[in-house]
Design a protein around this motif. Structure first.
Motif, PDB file in Angstrom:
ATOM      1  N   GLY A 181      14.253   2.598   9.050  1.00 47.00           N
ATOM      2  CA  GLY A 181      13.752   1.238   9.186  1.00 47.00           C
ATOM      3  C   GLY A 181      12.305   1.112   9.586  1.00 47.00           C
ATOM      4  N   ASP A 182      11.584   2.215   9.619  1.00 50.18           N
ATOM      5  CA  ASP A 182      10.163   2.194  10.001  1.00 50.18           C
ATOM      6  C   ASP A 182       9.328   2.081   8.728  1.00 50.18           C
ATOM      7  OD1 ASP A 182       7.637   2.487  11.050  1.00 50.18           O
ATOM      8  OD2 ASP A 182       7.934   4.542  11.768  1.00 50.18           O
ATOM      9  N   LEU A 183       9.207   0.867   8.199  1.00 48.85           N
ATOM     10  CA  LEU A 183       8.513   0.685   6.930  1.00 48.85           C
ATOM     11  C   LEU A 183       7.014   0.905   7.063  1.00 48.85           C
ATOM     12  CD1 LEU A 183      10.404  -2.368   5.382  1.00 48.85           C
ATOM     13  CD2 LEU A 183      10.880   0.085   5.182  1.00 48.85           C
ATOM     14  N   ALA A 184       6.455   0.544   8.212  1.00 52.17           N
ATOM     15  CA  ALA A 184       5.024   0.785   8.427  1.00 52.17           C
ATOM     16  C   ALA A 184       4.745   2.282   8.436  1.00 52.17           C
ATOM     17  CB  ALA A 184       4.565   0.135   9.729  1.00 52.17           C
ATOM     18  N   GLY A 185       5.607   3.030   9.110  1.00 53.33           N
ATOM     19  CA  GLY A 185       5.449   4.478   9.131  1.00 53.33           C
ATOM     20  C   GLY A 185       5.643   5.094   7.760  1.00 53.33           C
ATOM     21  N   ALA A 186       6.587   4.548   6.996  1.00 51.64           N
ATOM     22  CA  ALA A 186       6.822   5.049   5.647  1.00 51.64           C
ATOM     23  C   ALA A 186       5.592   4.826   4.772  1.00 51.64           C
ATOM     24  CB  ALA A 186       8.036   4.348   5.041  1.00 51.64           C
ATOM     25  N   ARG A 187       5.010   3.652   4.892  1.00 53.26           N
ATOM     26  CA  ARG A 187       3.807   3.347   4.093  1.00 53.26           C
ATOM     27  C   ARG A 187       2.642   4.231   4.519  1.00 53.26           C
ATOM     28  NH1 ARG A 187       3.764  -1.357   5.403  1.00 53.26           N
ATOM     29  NH2 ARG A 187       5.127  -2.147   3.766  1.00 53.26           N
ATOM     30  N   SER A 188       2.471   4.411   5.802  1.00 50.65           N
ATOM     31  CA  SER A 188       1.374   5.233   6.308  1.00 50.65           C
ATOM     32  C   SER A 188       1.493   6.672   5.809  1.00 50.65           C
ATOM     33  CB  SER A 188       1.366   5.208   7.840  1.00 50.65           C
ATOM     34  OG  SER A 188       0.376   6.076   8.357  1.00 50.65           O
ATOM     35  N   ALA A 189       2.713   7.209   5.814  1.00 52.38           N
ATOM     36  CA  ALA A 189       2.907   8.585   5.356  1.00 52.38           C
ATOM     37  C   ALA A 189       2.578   8.718   3.872  1.00 52.38           C
ATOM     38  CB  ALA A 189       4.342   9.027   5.633  1.00 52.38           C
ATOM     39  N   LEU A 190       2.967   7.730   3.067  1.00 47.11           N
ATOM     40  CA  LEU A 190       2.644   7.776   1.641  1.00 47.11           C
ATOM     41  C   LEU A 190       1.142   7.658   1.414  1.00 47.11           C
ATOM     42  CD1 LEU A 190       5.499   5.643   0.035  1.00 47.11           C
ATOM     43  CD2 LEU A 190       5.041   8.066  -0.354  1.00 47.11           C
ATOM     44  N   GLU A 191       0.477   6.849   2.220  1.00 45.91           N
ATOM     45  CA  GLU A 191      -0.975   6.732   2.090  1.00 45.91           C
ATOM     46  C   GLU A 191      -1.655   8.051   2.456  1.00 45.91           C
ATOM     47  OE1 GLU A 191      -1.633   3.361   4.558  1.00 45.91           O
ATOM     48  OE2 GLU A 191      -1.248   1.899   2.941  1.00 45.91           O
ATOM     49  N   GLN A 192      -1.123   8.753   3.458  1.00 49.95           N
ATOM     50  CA  GLN A 192      -1.655  10.081   3.780  1.00 49.95           C
ATOM     51  C   GLN A 192      -1.418  11.050   2.630  1.00 49.95           C
ATOM     52  OE1 GLN A 192      -1.094  11.559   8.010  1.00 49.95           O
ATOM     53  NE2 GLN A 192       0.296   9.804   8.039  1.00 49.95           N
ATOM     54  N   ALA A 193      -0.238  10.958   2.015  1.00 48.70           N
ATOM     55  CA  ALA A 193       0.045  11.818   0.870  1.00 48.70           C
ATOM     56  C   ALA A 193      -0.927  11.525  -0.270  1.00 48.70           C
ATOM     57  CB  ALA A 193       1.486  11.598   0.403  1.00 48.70           C
ATOM     58  N   LEU A 194      -1.197  10.255  -0.495  1.00 42.79           N
ATOM     59  CA  LEU A 194      -2.101   9.862  -1.569  1.00 42.79           C
ATOM     60  C   LEU A 194      -3.497  10.425  -1.355  1.00 42.79           C
ATOM     61  CD1 LEU A 194      -2.406   8.183  -4.161  1.00 42.79           C
ATOM     62  CD2 LEU A 194      -2.934   6.204  -2.706  1.00 42.79           C
ATOM     63  N   GLU A 195      -3.909  10.493  -0.102  1.00 38.08           N
ATOM     64  CA  GLU A 195      -5.241  11.013   0.213  1.00 38.08           C
ATOM     65  C   GLU A 195      -5.375  12.492  -0.144  1.00 38.08           C
ATOM     66  OE1 GLU A 195      -5.884  10.188   4.317  1.00 38.08           O
ATOM     67  OE2 GLU A 195      -6.119   8.020   4.021  1.00 38.08           O
ATOM     68  N   THR A 196      -4.261  13.196  -0.275  1.00 37.76           N
ATOM     69  CA  THR A 196      -4.322  14.627  -0.598  1.00 37.76           C
ATOM     70  C   THR A 196      -4.377  14.879  -2.104  1.00 37.76           C
ATOM     71  OG1 THR A 196      -1.925  14.996  -0.761  1.00 37.76           O
ATOM     72  CG2 THR A 196      -2.908  15.068   1.449  1.00 37.76           C
ATOM     73  N   THR A 197      -4.250  13.830  -2.909  1.00 42.87           N
ATOM     74  CA  THR A 197      -4.206  14.001  -4.357  1.00 42.87           C
ATOM     75  C   THR A 197      -5.569  13.719  -4.975  1.00 42.87           C
ATOM     76  OG1 THR A 197      -3.650  11.718  -4.938  1.00 42.87           O
ATOM     77  CG2 THR A 197      -1.834  13.174  -4.314  1.00 42.87           C
ATOM     78  N   GLN A 198      -5.713  14.125  -6.214  1.00 43.37           N
ATOM     79  CA  GLN A 198      -6.928  13.870  -6.985  1.00 43.37           C
ATOM     80  C   GLN A 198      -6.547  13.323  -8.349  1.00 43.37           C
ATOM     81  OE1 GLN A 198      -9.619  17.258  -7.011  1.00 43.37           O
ATOM     82  NE2 GLN A 198      -8.927  17.893  -4.992  1.00 43.37           N
ATOM     83  N   GLY A 199      -5.741  12.274  -8.353  1.00 41.75           N
ATOM     84  CA  GLY A 199      -5.311  11.686  -9.615  1.00 41.75           C
ATOM     85  C   GLY A 199      -4.139  12.428 -10.214  1.00 41.75           C
ATOM     86  N   GLY A 200      -3.841  12.124 -11.474  1.00 39.61           N
ATOM     87  CA  GLY A 200      -2.794  12.820 -12.197  1.00 39.61           C
ATOM     88  C   GLY A 200      -1.416  12.628 -11.604  1.00 39.61           C
ATOM     89  N   ALA A 201      -0.581  13.660 -11.729  1.00 39.35           N
ATOM     90  CA  ALA A 201       0.823  13.571 -11.356  1.00 39.35           C
ATOM     91  C   ALA A 201       1.003  13.285  -9.867  1.00 39.35           C
ATOM     92  CB  ALA A 201       1.540  14.862 -11.727  1.00 39.35           C
ATOM     93  N   GLY A 202       0.153  13.868  -9.034  1.00 40.88           N
ATOM     94  CA  GLY A 202       0.286  13.644  -7.602  1.00 40.88           C
ATOM     95  C   GLY A 202       0.070  12.188  -7.233  1.00 40.88           C
ATOM     96  N   GLU A 203      -0.985  11.592  -7.758  1.00 37.81           N
ATOM     97  CA  GLU A 203      -1.242  10.183  -7.465  1.00 37.81           C
ATOM     98  C   GLU A 203      -0.139   9.299  -8.041  1.00 37.81           C
ATOM     99  OE1 GLU A 203      -4.479   6.577  -8.181  1.00 37.81           O
ATOM    100  OE2 GLU A 203      -5.059   8.644  -8.621  1.00 37.81           O
ATOM    101  N   ALA A 204       0.296   9.608  -9.253  1.00 36.58           N
ATOM    102  CA  ALA A 204       1.361   8.817  -9.869  1.00 36.58           C
ATOM    103  C   ALA A 204       2.613   8.835  -9.006  1.00 36.58           C
ATOM    104  CB  ALA A 204       1.666   9.348 -11.265  1.00 36.58           C
ATOM    105  N   PHE A 205       2.941  10.004  -8.471  1.00 32.52           N
ATOM    106  CA  PHE A 205       4.131  10.117  -7.636  1.00 32.52           C
ATOM    107  C   PHE A 205       4.007   9.263  -6.384  1.00 32.52           C
ATOM    108  CE2 PHE A 205       6.702  12.346  -4.401  1.00 32.52           C
ATOM    109  CZ  PHE A 205       7.937  12.252  -5.014  1.00 32.52           C
ATOM    110  N   CYS A 206       2.863   9.359  -5.709  1.00 36.50           N
ATOM    111  CA  CYS A 206       2.667   8.570  -4.487  1.00 36.50           C
ATOM    112  C   CYS A 206       2.724   7.072  -4.773  1.00 36.50           C
ATOM    113  CB  CYS A 206       1.330   8.920  -3.848  1.00 36.50           C
ATOM    114  SG  CYS A 206       1.232  10.592  -3.184  1.00 36.50           S
ATOM    115  N   ARG A 207       2.086   6.659  -5.842  1.00 35.43           N
ATOM    116  CA  ARG A 207       2.058   5.227  -6.152  1.00 35.43           C
ATOM    117  C   ARG A 207       3.422   4.722  -6.624  1.00 35.43           C
ATOM    118  NH1 ARG A 207      -2.681   3.160  -5.098  1.00 35.43           N
ATOM    119  NH2 ARG A 207      -4.596   4.395  -5.369  1.00 35.43           N
ATOM    120  N   THR A 208       4.209   5.598  -7.233  1.00 32.26           N
ATOM    121  CA  THR A 208       5.578   5.207  -7.583  1.00 32.26           C
ATOM    122  C   THR A 208       6.322   4.754  -6.341  1.00 32.26           C
ATOM    123  OG1 THR A 208       5.707   6.698  -9.484  1.00 32.26           O
ATOM    124  CG2 THR A 208       7.791   6.041  -8.473  1.00 32.26           C
ATOM    125  N   TYR A 209       6.187   5.505  -5.259  1.00 28.28           N
ATOM    126  CA  TYR A 209       6.960   5.195  -4.067  1.00 28.28           C
ATOM    127  C   TYR A 209       6.284   4.194  -3.157  1.00 28.28           C
ATOM    128  CZ  TYR A 209      10.232   8.405  -5.897  1.00 28.28           C
ATOM    129  OH  TYR A 209      11.142   8.983  -6.741  1.00 28.28           O
TER     130      TYR A 209
END
Length: 428
Positions: A181-209
Motif C-alpha cells: 500500500g505504499d504507492l509513493a514508495g512504489a513510484r519513487s523506486a520506479l523513478e530510481q530504476a528509470l534513472e539507471t536506464t538509457q532508453g530502449g528496453a530498460g526505459e520501456a519497462f520502467c514506464r510500463t509500470y
C-alpha cells in the motif's frame, strides 16, 4: 501490477522478474548499438557465438538458458522454456558443483513456469554456493512473493538492494511497496530504476509500470503520458500498447481500445491478454467477437502446459466470471494448494462465490485484501461476497473503497460495482 485486470501476467511472476544479469548484458549491447537491437536476441546470439568457439563454457550456457527464459516472456513462445532447460542442464553437466549461475537460471525458469516452490529451493541452493549473487536474491524475492511469504520476500529484496542497487532491484522494491500500500514508495523506486536506464528496453519497462501504477489509482492522464513516453523508447512494445488500450477503454474510446487490444493479442497471445480483450468486447455488447477471443484461450493454455507452465489463476477467474463454478473451483483450489498468496485467496474467494458458497468465500476475500495494497478488483470481489451474505453496510464501504481506488479497474466489473452500490443505497 494491480492495473492488470484479469489474473496474473502469465510469464512474469512479479514485476521485478524482468531483468537478470544476462539480460542486463543484452541491454548494454542495445544501448551501445542503438535501440533497434533486441537485447534478448542480442544476448542469445552473443552466447551462441561464444559456445560455438568454446562449447565447454558452462557460464555462457547458463547465460544462454537465462536469456531463453526472457525470450519466452517477450515473444509469448513457451517453446523457449525447453531450450532454457536444456542450456541450463548443459551448464550443470559441465560444472555440477559450485554453479550458482545455472541454479539461478533454473530458479528463474521455475518462476516463469509458476513452480514457485521449486524456484525458491533453487535460489536457496544458488545462494548456498554464492551468497553475493544478487540475481539469485531476486529470484528468491519473486518466488517468496508468489508463495505468499511477503516478509521473507522483503527480507530477500533488502539483501538484493544491498548487493546491487539498480534496475532489477529497484523494480522489485516498487512491487513490494505497492503490495503493502505504499504507492509513493512504489513510484519513487520506479523513478530510481528509470534513472539507471538509457532508453530502449530498460526505459520501456520502467514506464510500463509507472503507467500501470498511475492507472491503478485512476490517473488516466499520467498513465497515458508514461505509456506514450515508453513507446518513444521502444516503439511497438506490447506491454505499453496494452496499457494504452486500457486507458482508451477507460476514456470510452472504443475504436482505439479495440485496435490496441487486438495489436497486443496478435503480438503476445497470452491467455490473460485474450481474456482481457474478450472481456472488453463483452462489456461493449460484442459477444460474438468476445467468444472468438475466449475460444483461443484453451488452445494457448494447452501450449503452455505442454511446455511445463500452468496458469490455474486465470482459468479460475475466467470460469467464475463465465458461469462455470465447478471449473473455477477446481482451478482455484489447485492454485491455492500450490501457493497461498493474495492472488490465490482472491481467486478461491471468487470461485466459491460463483458456487454459492459465500460463507466460505469471505475469509479468503478478507485475506486477499489484508496486505495493505488491495487492488480495486479484489475489493470488488469482497464487496460482492459481503452483499451476498447480507452485510449491506460493510459491502457498501468495500465497494466505495474499490471505486475510489480506481473507478476504471475493469470494463466489466466497475459498472457492476456502481450498480451494486446503488442497489445497496449508494455511498454512505
Amino acid at each position: 501490477m494491480s492495473a492488470v485486470v484479469v489474473g496474473v501476467v502469465f510469464l512474469v511472476a512479479a514485476v521485478g522478474a524482468f531483468y537478470t544479469a544476462t539480460v542486463d548484458d543484452g541491454v548494454a549491447a542495445e544501448q551501445a548499438q542503438g535501440p533497434t537491437v533486441d537485447p534478448f536476441t542480442a544476448s542469445i546470439e552473443n552466447a551462441q557465438q561464444r559456445l560455438r568457439e568454446v562449447p565447454g563454457d558452462y557460464t555462457t550456457w547458463a547465460q544462454l538458458g537465462t536469456a531463453y527464459v526472457e525470450q519466452a516472456r517477450v515473444t509469448a513462445d513457451p517453446t523457449y522454456y525447453d531450450k532454457a532447460d536444456g542450456a541450463l542442464r548443459e551448464s550443470l553437466t559441465l560444472r555440477p558443483e559450485g554453479n550458482d549461475a545455472a541454479l539461478t537460471g533454473q530458479g528463474a525458469l521455475a518462476n516463469a513456469r509458476h513452480d514457485f516452490a521449486a524456484a525458491a529451493e533453487l535460489a536457496t541452493q544458488a545462494l548456498a554456493v554464492n551468497e553475493y549473487n544478487s540475481t539469485a536474491w531476486g529470484v528468491l524475492t519473486d518466488a517468496r512473493t508468489q508463495l505468499g511469504d511477503y516478509a521473507g520476500a522483503t527480507e530477500a529484496l533488502g539483501r538484493m538492494l544491498e548487493l546491487k542497487p539498480g534496475l532489477a532491484s529497484f523494480t522489485r522494491a516498487s512491487y513490494d511497496a505497492e503490495l503493502h500500500g505504499d504507492l509513493a514508495g512504489a513510484r519513487s523506486a520506479l523513478e530510481q530504476a528509470l534513472e539507471t536506464t538509457q532508453g530502449g528496453a530498460g526505459e520501456a519497462f520502467c514506464r510500463t509500470y509507472l503507467g500501470a501504477l498511475a492507472f491503478s489509482t485512476g490517473d488516466l492522464d499520467e498513465a497515458a503520458a508514461q505509456y506514450t513516453a515508453g513507446l518513444e523508447a521502444a516503439p511497438g512494445d506490447p506491454a505499453l500498447l496494452l496499457g494504452l488500450a486500457r486507458v482508451d477503454a477507460a476514456r470510452g474510446d472504443v475504436d482505439a481500445a479495440v485496435e490496441g487490444f487486438r495489436t497486443v493479442v496478435n503480438a503476445q497471445p497470452l491467455p490473460e491478454h485474450l481474456v482481457e480483450f474478450g472481456a472488453y468486447l463483452e462489456s461493449q455488447g460484442r459477444a460474438e467477437e468476445a467468444e472468438q477471443q475466449f475460444a483461443l484461450v484453451d488452445t494457448v493454455r494447452a501450449l503452455f502446459a505442454a511446455n511445463g507452465a500452468s496458469d490455474d489463476l486465470t482459468t479460475a477467474l475466467f470460469a467464475a466470471d463465465h458461469g462455470d463454478p465447478a471449473e473455477a473451483l477446481a482451478a482455484a483450489q489447485a492454485e491455492f494448494d500450490r501457493r497461498q498468496n493474495i492472488d490465490s485467496h482472491d481467486a478461491l474467494a471468487w470461485a466459491l462465490h460463483a458456487a454459492g458458497r459465500d460463507t466460505e468465500a469471505l475469509p479468503h476475500a478478507q485475506q486477499a485484501t489484508a496486505l495493505g495494497g488491495a487492488s480495486a478488483l479484489f475489493l470488488y470481489h469482497r464487496g460482492v461476497i459481503e452483499a451476498a451474505l447480507g452485510q449491506g453496510d460493510q459491502a457498501r464501504a468495500t465497494l466505495v473503497s474499490a471505486l475510489d481506488a480506481n473507478p476504471y479497474f475493469s470494463p466489466l466489473h466497475a459498472p457492476r460495482a456502481e450498480a451494486l452500490l446503488e442497489s445497496l443505497g449508494g455511498r454512505p
